[in-house]
Enzyme design. Structure first.
Site, mmCIF file in Angstrom:
data_model
loop_
_atom_site.group_PDB
_atom_site.id
_atom_site.type_symbol
_atom_site.label_atom_id
_atom_site.label_comp_id
_atom_site.label_asym_id
_atom_site.label_seq_id
_atom_site.Cartn_x
_atom_site.Cartn_y
_atom_site.Cartn_z
ATOM 1 N N MET A 1 -0.034 20.673 51.413
ATOM 2 C CA MET A 1 0.570 21.349 50.489
ATOM 3 C C MET A 1 0.590 22.907 50.371
ATOM 4 O O MET A 1 -0.066 23.464 49.492
ATOM 5 C CB MET A 1 0.348 20.750 48.858
ATOM 6 C CG MET A 1 0.810 19.066 48.841
ATOM 7 S SD MET A 1 -0.182 18.270 47.235
ATOM 8 C CE MET A 1 -1.482 17.986 48.477
ATOM 9 N N GLY B 1 -4.244 12.535 39.113
ATOM 10 C CA GLY B 1 -4.224 11.830 37.877
ATOM 11 C C GLY B 1 -2.984 12.015 37.022
ATOM 12 O O GLY B 1 -3.100 11.845 35.972
ATOM 13 N N MET C 1 -4.298 22.195 49.466
ATOM 14 C CA MET C 1 -3.654 22.882 48.637
ATOM 15 C C MET C 1 -3.914 24.480 48.573
ATOM 16 O O MET C 1 -5.124 24.840 48.446
ATOM 17 C CB MET C 1 -3.775 22.678 47.084
ATOM 18 C CG MET C 1 -3.507 20.999 47.014
ATOM 19 S SD MET C 1 -3.921 20.618 44.987
ATOM 20 C CE MET C 1 -3.386 18.870 45.044
ATOM 21 N N SER D 1 -7.105 8.724 48.165
ATOM 22 C CA SER D 1 -6.949 10.361 48.139
ATOM 23 C C SER D 1 -8.212 10.783 47.650
ATOM 24 O O SER D 1 -8.627 10.762 46.532
ATOM 25 C CB SER D 1 -5.935 10.829 47.322
ATOM 26 O OG SER D 1 -6.264 12.255 47.044
ATOM 27 N N HIS E 1 -2.520 16.039 54.116
ATOM 28 C CA HIS E 1 -1.211 16.319 53.461
ATOM 29 C C HIS E 1 -1.217 17.809 53.086
ATOM 30 O O HIS E 1 -1.957 18.370 52.139
ATOM 31 C CB HIS E 1 -1.348 15.381 52.157
ATOM 32 C CG HIS E 1 -0.132 15.722 51.150
ATOM 33 N ND1 HIS E 1 0.004 15.143 50.280
ATOM 34 C CD2 HIS E 1 0.968 16.297 51.407
ATOM 35 C CE1 HIS E 1 1.156 15.671 49.451
ATOM 36 N NE2 HIS E 1 1.702 16.347 50.214
ATOM 37 N N GLY F 1 -5.388 7.898 44.400
ATOM 38 C CA GLY F 1 -6.764 8.814 44.034
ATOM 39 C C GLY F 1 -7.526 8.429 42.969
ATOM 40 O O GLY F 1 -8.540 7.646 43.041
ATOM 41 N N HIS G 1 -6.707 9.961 52.734
ATOM 42 C CA HIS G 1 -5.695 10.880 52.195
ATOM 43 C C HIS G 1 -6.540 12.229 52.035
ATOM 44 O O HIS G 1 -7.110 12.324 51.049
ATOM 45 C CB HIS G 1 -4.854 10.344 51.208
ATOM 46 C CG HIS G 1 -3.391 11.425 51.011
ATOM 47 N ND1 HIS G 1 -2.412 11.207 51.479
ATOM 48 C CD2 HIS G 1 -3.504 12.355 49.915
ATOM 49 C CE1 HIS G 1 -1.653 12.087 51.180
ATOM 50 N NE2 HIS G 1 -2.154 12.771 50.202
ATOM 51 N N GLY H 1 0.223 18.925 43.063
ATOM 52 C CA GLY H 1 -0.599 19.956 42.696
ATOM 53 C C GLY H 1 -1.958 19.362 42.040
ATOM 54 O O GLY H 1 -2.989 19.885 42.196
ATOM 55 N N PHE H 2 -1.893 18.173 41.680
ATOM 56 C CA PHE H 2 -2.870 17.574 40.742
ATOM 57 C C PHE H 2 -2.971 16.181 40.916
ATOM 58 O O PHE H 2 -2.030 15.310 40.969
ATOM 59 C CB PHE H 2 -2.806 17.981 39.253
ATOM 60 C CG PHE H 2 -2.893 19.599 39.073
ATOM 61 C CD1 PHE H 2 -4.015 20.032 38.917
ATOM 62 C CD2 PHE H 2 -1.619 20.245 38.986
ATOM 63 C CE1 PHE H 2 -4.072 21.365 38.844
ATOM 64 C CE2 PHE H 2 -1.578 21.428 38.916
ATOM 65 C CZ PHE H 2 -2.912 22.219 38.823
ATOM 66 N N ASP I 1 3.027 8.866 47.189
ATOM 67 C CA ASP I 1 1.901 9.742 46.865
ATOM 68 C C ASP I 1 1.978 10.154 45.652
ATOM 69 O O ASP I 1 2.706 10.906 45.385
ATOM 70 C CB ASP I 1 1.590 10.762 48.012
ATOM 71 C CG ASP I 1 0.469 11.562 47.697
ATOM 72 O OD1 ASP I 1 -0.390 11.139 46.884
ATOM 73 O OD2 ASP I 1 0.275 12.723 48.362
ATOM 74 N N GLY I 2 0.994 9.675 44.648
ATOM 75 C CA GLY I 2 1.053 10.339 43.227
ATOM 76 C C GLY I 2 1.424 9.335 42.246
ATOM 77 O O GLY I 2 2.206 8.717 42.035
ATOM 78 N N GLY I 3 0.258 9.155 41.372
ATOM 79 C CA GLY I 3 0.208 8.334 40.217
ATOM 80 C C GLY I 3 0.297 6.772 40.641
ATOM 81 O O GLY I 3 0.839 5.961 39.777
ATOM 82 N N ASP J 1 -5.927 16.059 50.525
ATOM 83 C CA ASP J 1 -4.646 16.903 50.007
ATOM 84 C C ASP J 1 -5.401 18.388 50.196
ATOM 85 O O ASP J 1 -6.153 18.940 49.626
ATOM 86 C CB ASP J 1 -4.760 16.648 48.436
ATOM 87 C CG ASP J 1 -3.802 15.281 48.250
ATOM 88 O OD1 ASP J 1 -2.889 15.241 48.767
ATOM 89 O OD2 ASP J 1 -4.493 14.458 47.411
ATOM 90 N N MET K 1 6.587 12.159 47.394
ATOM 91 C CA MET K 1 5.805 12.380 46.308
ATOM 92 C C MET K 1 6.379 11.625 44.872
ATOM 93 O O MET K 1 7.533 12.022 44.432
ATOM 94 C CB MET K 1 5.645 13.784 46.166
ATOM 95 C CG MET K 1 5.055 14.636 47.131
ATOM 96 S SD MET K 1 3.242 14.394 47.335
ATOM 97 C CE MET K 1 2.539 14.711 45.612
HETATM 98 C C1 DX5 Z 1 -0.966 15.336 44.312
HETATM 99 C C2 DX5 Z 1 -1.625 14.881 45.747
HETATM 100 C C3 DX5 Z 1 -1.945 13.308 45.603
HETATM 101 C C4 DX5 Z 1 -3.034 12.855 44.553
HETATM 102 C C5 DX5 Z 1 -2.949 11.405 44.478
HETATM 103 O O1 DX5 Z 1 -0.739 16.679 44.520
HETATM 104 O O2 DX5 Z 1 -0.654 14.834 46.742
HETATM 105 O O3 DX5 Z 1 -2.375 12.818 46.883
HETATM 106 O O4 DX5 Z 1 -4.304 13.233 45.108
HETATM 107 O O5 DX5 Z 1 -3.815 11.151 43.103
HETATM 108 P P1 DX5 Z 1 -3.389 10.295 42.056
HETATM 109 O O6 DX5 Z 1 -3.523 9.004 42.616
HETATM 110 O O7 DX5 Z 1 -4.640 10.512 41.235
HETATM 111 O O8 DX5 Z 1 -2.161 10.580 41.585
HETATM 112 ZN ZN ZN Z 2 -1.392 13.824 48.603
#
Ligand code: DX5
Ligand code: ZN
Length: 227
Positions: free
Chosen positions: A71, A153, A40, A11, A69, A207, A36, A150-151, A185-187, A38, A145
């Site tokens: 959002m 990390g 937003m 990402s 993606h 990411g 990926h 939104g973020f 997706d996420g963490g 993102d 998710m």
């Molecule tokens: C969060 C995003 C994710 C994010 C993943 O809203 O949709 O795609 O970039 O990044 P990490 O791997 O840092 O959680």
């Molecule tokens: Zn994403």
């Protein structure tokens, strides 16, 4: 044990935007297969990222699959611009189709598929997988998710593993487990990636762990050879 096939989708939200081209060229030298992207809008999520112009500017530098993606609270208006910018797949949030928003999912799916792209539906952590039932025969992947969108990390929500398993069972029940892939997706990081795969994930979005590493290629290599 039979190895399960899965894809790594870096990402670029986690990347240094001042050297996006270099990061993309770096990904070309790895076994990552999807990128990926993102998007937003600061309405659907409390953050603002980038738009079609950025996607268009990196498109000439790679043949990797671009997964957008969305959002955003109005996915309908953005589908065409992202198709024109070179997306290969687009996922939108099912929550953005609630009555307070604008377009029914089937219209969005039709618009994406008609253009020859893969179509995904994304789900926030608290949204139950039962909302997908009506659409599973029409789409190519589900983006589950595993953090609040939104973020980058953030910390992986552990109950997502159970949600992946439940979705896998639902796909089997509905006889669509071959055509509908599960993206998480996420963490996602090296430490929990294998758990995601074993629970049934086919695509891992990663990411921060990749882009904040001094050796992003090594991180991707490791993620690809976990089994
Ligand atoms: C969060 C995003 C994710 C994010 C993943 O809203 O949709 O795609 O970039 O990044 P990490 O791997 O840092 O959680
Ligand atoms: Zn994403």
């Amino acid at each position: 044990m039979i190895k399960k096939e899965y894809l790594i989708a870096p990402s670029i939200l986690g990347a240094d935007f001042s050297k996006l081209k270099e990061e993309i060229l770096m990904l070309n030298e790895t076994k990552a297969q999807w990128v990926h992207l993102d998007i937003m809008d600061q309405q659907f999520v409390p953050n603002l990222s980038f738009g079609p112009a950025v996607v268009k500017s990196i498109r000439p530098h790679t043949d990797l699959f671009f997964d957008v993606h969305l959002m955003v609270s109005n996915p309908f208006d953005l589908i065409k611009p992202f198709i024109e910018a070179g997306a290969n797949g687009i996922s939108f949030h099912i929550e953005a189709s609630e009555p307070r928003f604008t377009f029914p999912p089937k219209i969005l799916i039709g618009q994406i598929k008609k253009a020859g792209l893969k179509c995904g539906i994304a789900l926030k952590p608290k949204t139950p997988i039962s909302v997908l039932k009506k659409y599973l025969t029409l789409i190519d992947y589900v983006t589950l998710m595993s953090v609040e969108p939104g973020f980058g990390g953030q910390r992986f929500i552990e109950s997502s593993l159970q949600k992946i398993q439940n979705l896998k069972s639902l796909l089997k029940e509905m006889n669509v487990e071959k055509q509908v892939k599960i993206q998480v997706d996420g963490g996602v990081i090296t430490k929990n990636a294998l758990h995601c795969i074993e629970s049934g994930a086919d695509i891992l979005v990663v990411g921060s762990e990749i882009f904040q590493s001094k050796n992003p290629k090594d991180v991707i290599d490791n993620l690809i050879s976990l089994q």
